[in-house]
Scaffold this motif. Structure first.
Motif, mmCIF file in Angstrom:
data_model
loop_
_atom_site.group_PDB
_atom_site.id
_atom_site.type_symbol
_atom_site.label_atom_id
_atom_site.label_comp_id
_atom_site.label_asym_id
_atom_site.label_seq_id
_atom_site.Cartn_x
_atom_site.Cartn_y
_atom_site.Cartn_z
ATOM 1 N N PRO A 31 8.765 -0.116 -16.482
ATOM 2 C CA PRO A 31 9.318 -1.396 -16.965
ATOM 3 C C PRO A 31 10.296 -2.070 -16.007
ATOM 4 N N THR A 32 10.865 -1.340 -15.048
ATOM 5 C CA THR A 32 11.803 -1.942 -14.098
ATOM 6 C C THR A 32 11.107 -2.619 -12.914
ATOM 7 N N VAL A 33 9.784 -2.498 -12.826
ATOM 8 C CA VAL A 33 9.068 -3.049 -11.667
ATOM 9 C C VAL A 33 9.236 -4.557 -11.609
ATOM 10 N N ASN A 34 9.621 -5.032 -10.443
ATOM 11 C CA ASN A 34 9.696 -6.477 -10.190
ATOM 12 C C ASN A 34 9.437 -6.717 -8.709
ATOM 13 N N LEU A 35 9.482 -7.961 -8.295
ATOM 14 C CA LEU A 35 9.156 -8.317 -6.924
ATOM 15 C C LEU A 35 10.106 -7.676 -5.926
ATOM 16 N N SER A 36 11.389 -7.629 -6.250
ATOM 17 C CA SER A 36 12.379 -7.067 -5.328
ATOM 18 C C SER A 36 12.121 -5.592 -5.068
ATOM 19 N N ILE A 37 11.887 -4.834 -6.137
ATOM 20 C CA ILE A 37 11.665 -3.394 -5.976
ATOM 21 C C ILE A 37 10.400 -3.115 -5.184
ATOM 22 N N LEU A 38 9.339 -3.861 -5.466
ATOM 23 C CA LEU A 38 8.090 -3.608 -4.752
ATOM 24 C C LEU A 38 8.163 -4.057 -3.294
ATOM 25 N N LYS A 39 8.898 -5.116 -3.007
ATOM 26 C CA LYS A 39 9.067 -5.536 -1.607
ATOM 27 C C LYS A 39 9.891 -4.515 -0.830
ATOM 28 N N PHE A 40 10.928 -3.976 -1.463
ATOM 29 C CA PHE A 40 11.713 -2.927 -0.785
ATOM 30 C C PHE A 40 10.841 -1.708 -0.514
ATOM 31 N N LEU A 41 10.054 -1.307 -1.511
ATOM 32 C CA LEU A 41 9.193 -0.138 -1.331
ATOM 33 C C LEU A 41 8.136 -0.386 -0.257
ATOM 34 N N ALA A 42 7.569 -1.591 -0.232
ATOM 35 C CA ALA A 42 6.550 -1.913 0.769
ATOM 36 C C ALA A 42 7.155 -1.936 2.169
ATOM 37 N N PHE A 43 8.370 -2.477 2.300
ATOM 38 C CA PHE A 43 9.055 -2.522 3.595
ATOM 39 C C PHE A 43 9.352 -1.110 4.094
ATOM 40 N N GLU A 44 9.867 -0.260 3.199
ATOM 41 C CA GLU A 44 10.103 1.136 3.559
ATOM 42 C C GLU A 44 8.801 1.828 3.949
ATOM 43 N N GLN A 45 7.722 1.465 3.249
ATOM 44 C CA GLN A 45 6.435 2.110 3.490
ATOM 45 C C GLN A 45 5.920 1.832 4.899
ATOM 46 N N VAL A 46 6.196 0.659 5.422
ATOM 47 C CA VAL A 46 5.774 0.315 6.788
ATOM 48 C C VAL A 46 6.347 1.322 7.780
ATOM 49 N N PHE A 47 7.639 1.618 7.655
ATOM 50 C CA PHE A 47 8.309 2.549 8.570
ATOM 51 C C PHE A 47 7.855 3.977 8.309
ATOM 52 N N LYS A 48 7.761 4.332 7.029
ATOM 53 C CA LYS A 48 7.351 5.683 6.667
ATOM 54 C C LYS A 48 5.955 5.991 7.214
ATOM 55 N N ASN A 49 5.020 5.062 7.017
ATOM 56 C CA ASN A 49 3.654 5.286 7.476
ATOM 57 C C ASN A 49 3.585 5.364 8.994
ATOM 58 N N ALA A 50 4.392 4.529 9.659
ATOM 59 C CA ALA A 50 4.425 4.569 11.120
ATOM 60 C C ALA A 50 4.929 5.926 11.611
ATOM 61 N N LEU A 51 5.903 6.489 10.902
ATOM 62 C CA LEU A 51 6.468 7.773 11.305
ATOM 63 C C LEU A 51 5.450 8.904 11.238
ATOM 64 N N THR A 52 4.469 8.798 10.334
ATOM 65 C CA THR A 52 3.471 9.857 10.225
ATOM 66 C C THR A 52 2.557 9.924 11.443
ATOM 67 N N THR A 53 2.512 8.863 12.232
ATOM 68 C CA THR A 53 1.641 8.668 13.400
ATOM 69 C C THR A 53 0.184 8.437 12.984
ATOM 70 N N LEU A 54 -0.102 8.377 11.689
ATOM 71 C CA LEU A 54 -1.457 8.083 11.226
ATOM 72 C C LEU A 54 -1.671 6.571 11.202
ATOM 73 N N PRO A 55 -2.910 6.101 11.333
ATOM 74 C CA PRO A 55 -3.166 4.647 11.400
ATOM 75 C C PRO A 55 -3.142 3.985 10.031
ATOM 76 N N MET A 56 -1.939 3.802 9.503
ATOM 77 C CA MET A 56 -1.777 3.202 8.183
ATOM 78 C C MET A 56 -0.695 2.142 8.213
ATOM 79 N N GLY A 57 -1.018 0.952 7.709
ATOM 80 C CA GLY A 57 -0.020 -0.079 7.514
ATOM 81 C C GLY A 57 0.753 0.185 6.230
ATOM 82 N N GLY A 58 1.580 -0.774 5.816
ATOM 83 C CA GLY A 58 2.431 -0.561 4.648
ATOM 84 C C GLY A 58 2.172 -1.548 3.539
ATOM 85 N N GLY A 59 2.136 -1.050 2.310
ATOM 86 C CA GLY A 59 1.993 -1.894 1.133
ATOM 87 C C GLY A 59 2.544 -1.180 -0.090
ATOM 88 N N LYS A 60 2.626 -1.895 -1.186
ATOM 89 C CA LYS A 60 3.086 -1.302 -2.447
ATOM 90 C C LYS A 60 2.656 -2.218 -3.589
#
Length: 447
Positions: free
Chosen positions: A97-126
């Motif tokens: 119930p707390t999901v909103n645009l701000s939370i998902l944008k923060f998670l997607a932004f973090e995901q970009v860096f997290k996925n890059a750190l794995t060295t696997l070919p994955m972009g970021g989304g949420k």
């Protein structure tokens, strides 16, 4: 330098008003990455970070579904396709119930860096929805998931965007979502990760985020010729990440003494061993009950209502619940009680005041984008297995997971080691992730 960071953040705030979680995530990156950019001619003046904070695509849609009494309920659905410079968008779906645009944008932004750190070919989304699966019947959850996928399927695909699970989205929900996608597209592809083993899933995937959080903690301890053996560990949460962090830490001979949920936390001074954890897993995964029922089975333990476990004396803390669950006051309690290592299993569970307190104390502190990357890393391994139409053994997947977490740790040291020898894992993770994505963006031109 402060003026450059302020100018950047003023522009981001102007464009993203009323999105506090997203602004918090961006500022934490900006404070460490902008000084690096200024000293690197290849990046300076290209506005790469400004381009990275703008999602490539934001999708928001209506999700109507019918509940068990025949009423039509309407929720909101979202998918943030943040950055595809190094691969298709990859990131979880959250139903809460707390999901909103701000939370998902923060998670997607973090995901970009997290996925890059794995060295696997994955972009970021949420993505996700403000739908609350708690107290819903299986039929209601199925109808919601089918309606949600009825719109989402237009925007995802095995070479475009591959969602996974997150809070409120486990194996049951992934099954309903995948079934609807398969029906709509008339194809069986690896478009979702976290699938069941009988239809394309990967061994170790449910355990991966929690295991990876512990593996990262072990790597940090090894820099001090130490290990988890004999350490007292406090864990927050009692969902998937917390359960498997507890399991792996216990296997490595640490003693986990806390778990929690939104109602409060349990403290078991004797330790939450394998049999006790099995009880918790049944309690949370099957009965979907509250963690307070733990003390009915184990009366020597204590239940503290409405509180978080950060006042308990420990050596290691693993926040595995949700964002901003550790504030500056909590951080001071942890430090005062002897905690010298934080490995985050959740996404951004420590607020800025807590992060700065950990850094000032120069303890071993790993931000979630580094320490909890094991989940998405194993999702990437599931994608590989789907593409190759093979299944790796549990040992093979676990070995690859440990290698990935070790590589992430090494990259954090490479970019985060300070002149005095202290490793700032926040700086290291941010710069390592930025460099990989930024180099790809530069190579692809202004797109």
């Amino acid at each position: 330098m402060k003026s450059k960071i302020k100018k950047f953040m003023d522009l981001v705030r102007q464009r993203n008003q009323f999105e506090p979680e997203f602004l918090q995530a961006v500022e934490e990156v900006a404070e460490t990455v902008i000084p690096y950019i200024v000293n690197k001619e290849i990046y300076y003046g290209k506005n790469i970070l400004l381009r990275m904070v703008e999602p490539e695509r934001v999708i928001m849609f209506r999700v109507p579904w019918i509940n068990d009494v025949g009423e039509i309920v309407v929720n909101r659905g979202f998918r943030i396709e943040m950055n595809s410079a190094i691969g298709p968008y990859k990131g979880g779906l959250r139903f809460h119930p707390t999901v909103n645009l701000s939370i998902l944008k923060f998670l997607a932004f973090e995901q970009v860096f997290k996925n890059a750190l794995t060295t696997l070919p994955m972009g970021g989304g949420k993505g996700g929805s403000d739908f609350d699966p708690k107290a819903k019947s299986d039929g209601e959850i199925m109808r919601f998931c089918q309606s949600f996928m009825g719109e989402l399927f237009r925007h995802i695909g095995p070479n475009t965007d591959i969602p996974a699970g997150d809070i409120g989205v486990g194996g049951r929900e992934i099954g309903y979502l995948f079934g609807m996608y398969k029906k709509l597209r008339n194809e069986f592809t690896g478009v979702l990760t976290g699938k069941g083993m009988s239809w394309g899933g990967s061994l170790i995937r449910p355990e991966a985020t929690g295991y990876g959080t512990v593996y990262f903690a072990q790597s940090m301890l090894e820099t001090r010729n130490d290990s988890l053996k004999g350490k007292i560990v406090t864990v927050s949460g009692s969902g998937n990440v917390a359960q498997y962090a507890c399991e792996k830490a216990t296997q490595l001979e640490a003693k986990v003494v806390t778990l929690s949920d939104s109602g409060g936390y349990i403290y078991d001074e004797e330790g939450i061993d394998a049999s006790k954890l099995a009880f918790v897993m049944d309690l949370k995964n099957n009965k979907r009950a509250r963690i307070s029922e733990y003390i009915d089975k184990y009366p020597k333990a204590k239940y503290v209502e409405g509180k978080k476990p950060w006042g308990i004396k420990c050596d290691v803390a693993m926040p595995c619940a949700t964002q901003n669950e550790v504030n500056k006051v909590d951080a001071k309690k942890l430090l005062a009680n002897g905690c010298f290592l934080i490995s985050e299993g959740a996404n951004m569970p420590s607020d800025p005041g807590a992060v700065h307190a950990f850094q000032a104390a120069k303890i071993l502190y790993a931000p979630g984008k580094a320490s909890n990357a094991g989940g998405v890393a194993t999702s990437g391994l599931e994608m590989s297995q789907n593409s190759l139409r093979i299944v790796w053994t549990r040992e093979e997947v676990d070995e690859r997971l440990q290698d990935i977490m070790s590589n992430i740790h090494e990259n954090c040291i490479k970019y985060g080691k300070q002149d005095d020898g202290y490793v700032d894992y926040v700086t290291g993770a941010n710069i390592a992730g930025f460099v990989k994505v930024a180099d790809a963006m530069l190579a692809q031109g202004v797109v």
